[in-house]
Design a protein around this motif. Sequence first.
Motif, PDB file in Angstrom:
ATOM      1  N   ILE A   1      -5.653  -1.781   0.937  1.00  0.00           N
ATOM      2  CA  ILE A   1      -4.991  -2.617   1.524  1.00  0.00           C
ATOM      3  C   ILE A   1      -6.154  -4.447   0.779  1.00  0.00           C
ATOM      4  O   ILE A   1      -4.893  -5.374   0.569  1.00  0.00           O
ATOM      5  CB  ILE A   1      -5.198  -2.756   3.604  1.00  0.00           C
TER       6      ILE A   1
ATOM      7  N   ALA B   1     -11.559   4.509   5.309  1.00  0.00           N
ATOM      8  CA  ALA B   1     -11.740   3.144   4.424  1.00  0.00           C
ATOM      9  C   ALA B   1     -11.077   3.008   3.026  1.00  0.00           C
ATOM     10  O   ALA B   1     -10.858   2.121   2.696  1.00  0.00           O
ATOM     11  CB  ALA B   1     -13.427   4.457   4.133  1.00  0.00           C
TER      12      ALA B   1
ATOM     13  N   ARG C   1      -8.089   3.348   2.831  1.00  0.00           N
ATOM     14  CA  ARG C   1      -6.687   3.039   3.429  1.00  0.00           C
ATOM     15  C   ARG C   1      -6.925   1.414   3.370  1.00  0.00           C
ATOM     16  O   ARG C   1      -6.235   0.591   3.172  1.00  0.00           O
ATOM     17  CB  ARG C   1      -5.912   3.450   5.042  1.00  0.00           C
ATOM     18  N   ARG C   2      -8.180   1.523   3.932  1.00  0.00           N
ATOM     19  CA  ARG C   2      -8.580  -0.099   4.201  1.00  0.00           C
ATOM     20  C   ARG C   2      -8.951  -0.277   2.540  1.00  0.00           C
ATOM     21  O   ARG C   2      -8.165  -2.008   2.348  1.00  0.00           O
ATOM     22  CB  ARG C   2      -9.789  -0.441   4.668  1.00  0.00           C
TER      23      ARG C   2
ATOM     24  N   THR D   1       0.977  -1.143   0.017  1.00  0.00           N
ATOM     25  CA  THR D   1       0.164  -0.363  -0.025  1.00  0.00           C
ATOM     26  C   THR D   1       0.520   1.045   0.390  1.00  0.00           C
ATOM     27  O   THR D   1       2.158   1.119   0.048  1.00  0.00           O
ATOM     28  CB  THR D   1      -0.356  -0.029   1.135  1.00  0.00           C
TER      29      THR D   1
ATOM     30  N   VAL E   1     -12.594  -6.483   4.269  1.00  0.00           N
ATOM     31  CA  VAL E   1     -11.872  -5.593   4.888  1.00  0.00           C
ATOM     32  C   VAL E   1     -13.078  -4.280   4.535  1.00  0.00           C
ATOM     33  O   VAL E   1     -12.579  -3.212   5.363  1.00  0.00           O
ATOM     34  CB  VAL E   1     -10.553  -4.874   3.819  1.00  0.00           C
TER      35      VAL E   1
ATOM     36  N   GLU F   1     -10.872   3.749  14.532  1.00  0.00           N
ATOM     37  CA  GLU F   1     -10.240   3.279  13.246  1.00  0.00           C
ATOM     38  C   GLU F   1      -8.989   2.616  12.703  1.00  0.00           C
ATOM     39  O   GLU F   1      -9.052   1.205  12.208  1.00  0.00           O
ATOM     40  CB  GLU F   1      -9.874   4.327  11.762  1.00  0.00           C
TER      41      GLU F   1
ATOM     42  N   LEU G   1      -7.439  -6.383  11.940  1.00  0.00           N
ATOM     43  CA  LEU G   1      -7.757  -6.656  10.424  1.00  0.00           C
ATOM     44  C   LEU G   1      -6.683  -7.201   9.676  1.00  0.00           C
ATOM     45  O   LEU G   1      -5.917  -8.316   8.860  1.00  0.00           O
ATOM     46  CB  LEU G   1      -8.319  -5.304   9.724  1.00  0.00           C
TER      47      LEU G   1
ATOM     48  N   ASP H   1      -9.487  -1.100  14.350  1.00  0.00           N
ATOM     49  CA  ASP H   1     -10.192  -1.723  13.578  1.00  0.00           C
ATOM     50  C   ASP H   1      -9.493  -2.607  12.914  1.00  0.00           C
ATOM     51  O   ASP H   1      -9.315  -3.346  12.093  1.00  0.00           O
ATOM     52  CB  ASP H   1     -11.348  -1.837  12.707  1.00  0.00           C
ATOM     53  N   LEU H   2      -8.349  -1.689  12.830  1.00  0.00           N
ATOM     54  CA  LEU H   2      -6.986  -2.048  11.899  1.00  0.00           C
ATOM     55  C   LEU H   2      -5.974  -2.626  12.010  1.00  0.00           C
ATOM     56  O   LEU H   2      -6.088  -4.155  11.685  1.00  0.00           O
ATOM     57  CB  LEU H   2      -6.359  -0.566  11.490  1.00  0.00           C
TER      58      LEU H   2
END
Lengths: 267, 412
Positions: A171, A165, A167-168, A92, A148, A195, A202, A198-199
């Motif tokens: 990924i 979002a 950034r996700r 990324t 994601v 966030e 993930l 959550d990351l």
Amino acid sequence: MMNKSILEVNGLTMDFGGIRALDRLDLDVRPKEIVALIGPNGAGKTTFFNCLTGIYLPSDGDIRLVSPQTGKQSRLNGLKPNKITKKGVARTFQNIRLFSQMTVLENVMIGTHCRTRSLILGAILRTRKTRKEEQETIDKSYDILEKVGLSEQANEFASNLSYGAQRRLEIGRALATEPFLLLLDEPAAGMNPQETADLVTLILQIRDEGHAILLIEHDMKLVMTLSDRIIVMDYGKKIAQGTPAEIRVNRAVIKAYLGEDVGSDNA
Amino acid sequence: MITVKEVKRSLLVSLWFVFLTFPLMVIKVNPFERTVSWRWSNMVYVAIGTFVISLLAKAWFVRKENRLSRQQEDSCRARTPIIQRILQRPGYRYPLAAFLLGAALVFPHIFSTYQANIMTTALMYIVLGLGLNIVVGVAGLLDLGYVAFYAVGAYSYALLNLHFDLGFWTVLPIGGLLAALFGVLLGFPVLRLRGDYLAIVTLGFGEIIRLILENWNAFSKGPSGISNIPRPGFFGLEMSLDQAMIYMYYLMIGLLLVTIFVVNRLQDSRLGRAWLALREDEIACQAMGIDKTRTKLIAFSLGAFWAGLIGVIFAAKTTFVNPASFTFMESAIILSIVVLGGMGSIVGVILGALILVLLPEYLRALSEYRMLAFGAILVAMMIFKPEGLIANVRRVYCYKGKKSNTSLKNDE
């Protein structure tokens, strides 16, 4: 060593004219490992990623990749970025580089490009094989979006997503290339605490699915909770490596981040 | 809705325009009689005209802003333009397509052959536009030398026919493939270039091809061109001029349908997505495993292929080619078609070509002002609707069982 390394970097050097951005860097990553790369701004972390993914051609040194599935070894120096991605390294970007005028789902579908085959004739004739491949691409991309947490926004333009979002989605797009080594360049930058939490979930989930992760991050809390190993860089050199607990008390690291410890000198 | 401030502003705008156009519109010098006539009435017209236009433009902008702020929360679907929404409904789409096809088929029998001839030209520009659309609209490679490939196609028919006596149907694919080969030849050196730099190199390439044709007399007969190129045959049938023109018209309709079919499928495929990604961000595109070199070369050669086909048809239609037909102006017109219609949108390109080719034909009375109007339209488009007449809409995909109610929908 319990596991054989999947990435071995030896003496990697990158010069930009007179400036040495990377100075004889050694590094290795083992399967299913989360390695964090930290260091002050300008330490050469992103340059290292760019060398690894073929965007820059390193001046000296060796980057070797060992596929965990086949055990085949290959040298990455001088390969084009798309060849490296095909070998199983995805990344990324620090400054988000999504395809903003394409939908969220299409962004992920682009990631599957190097694992699919159809070309001009397949597209025109739309043979059974092509249609099957298209549907598989769509389904696989949708599954990744669910992973994601973006399946609700599948048909939005990528530019309409919130920062976290996006950034996700980056990924997710990287995962679609089916990498065994995932490079994340500041994945938590600009995220709020929720966030970021959550990351973390993930990233752990991705690791548990069998991907090794090499990440650059400035959020120390995230680095300390996630990483199995930390590598600290300053002025293009590796100044320390070890477990989070070791790095926390390492003098060289404290010096690089905070400057000379005047108090202890006087004591 | 319109405030005093805006009226004041428009007043200033009109004054400014009066000042700018004063020497052109008001003063008229007669060099023979050595008199100067002052046409004050023109000044009044300019003042009133610009005042009204400026007010209208302002009102339009205000409305657009209101609409945008209202739509801020809506998803991308809500912004779909009305024509697209009609086209997306299968209930409207197929009858509409059938009607258009029917109208196109009876067209030469209702109107004169002259009209059919103009329409054939328009159809040729549509196909050219669709071809360039692959390169510029979808893959985002600004190509200002597109006419070079058109010339390659035209000259390959003219020369192959002259030297080897090859017929139209044999040369049609050869011309296309030769043009595609030239597309690859141009593609290689410009792989690293983007945007302005690419535009300049392609512009140069277009001029080089034209200059070679103009100056290499032994090869291309120079500026005098090649004449007596046979029209396409139809199983050896003898045709009168009128019949040949109508045949040409149907041929173009057929080719256009094939082009639309192929281009539509290409855009909506793995390759089409790769082109779009290339347009959006080259580095990210490579990092996602797309071979930049190959994708660009395919775009160049496919775009050139259509230009080559139309080149062959052009040579057969006019029965005469010379380098003057392949100036930069042609490239500019084709590019304008793509930009005016909407980058990447097939319906948009068709509409753009019809407007840009047919309007000048039917406004012959105003032919002196043609280039002026041309420029004005393009400037106005860039200000009011930069995405083109009909913007490209992204496809909505359906996923296995999860959202099966959204059937496969296309962007065209």
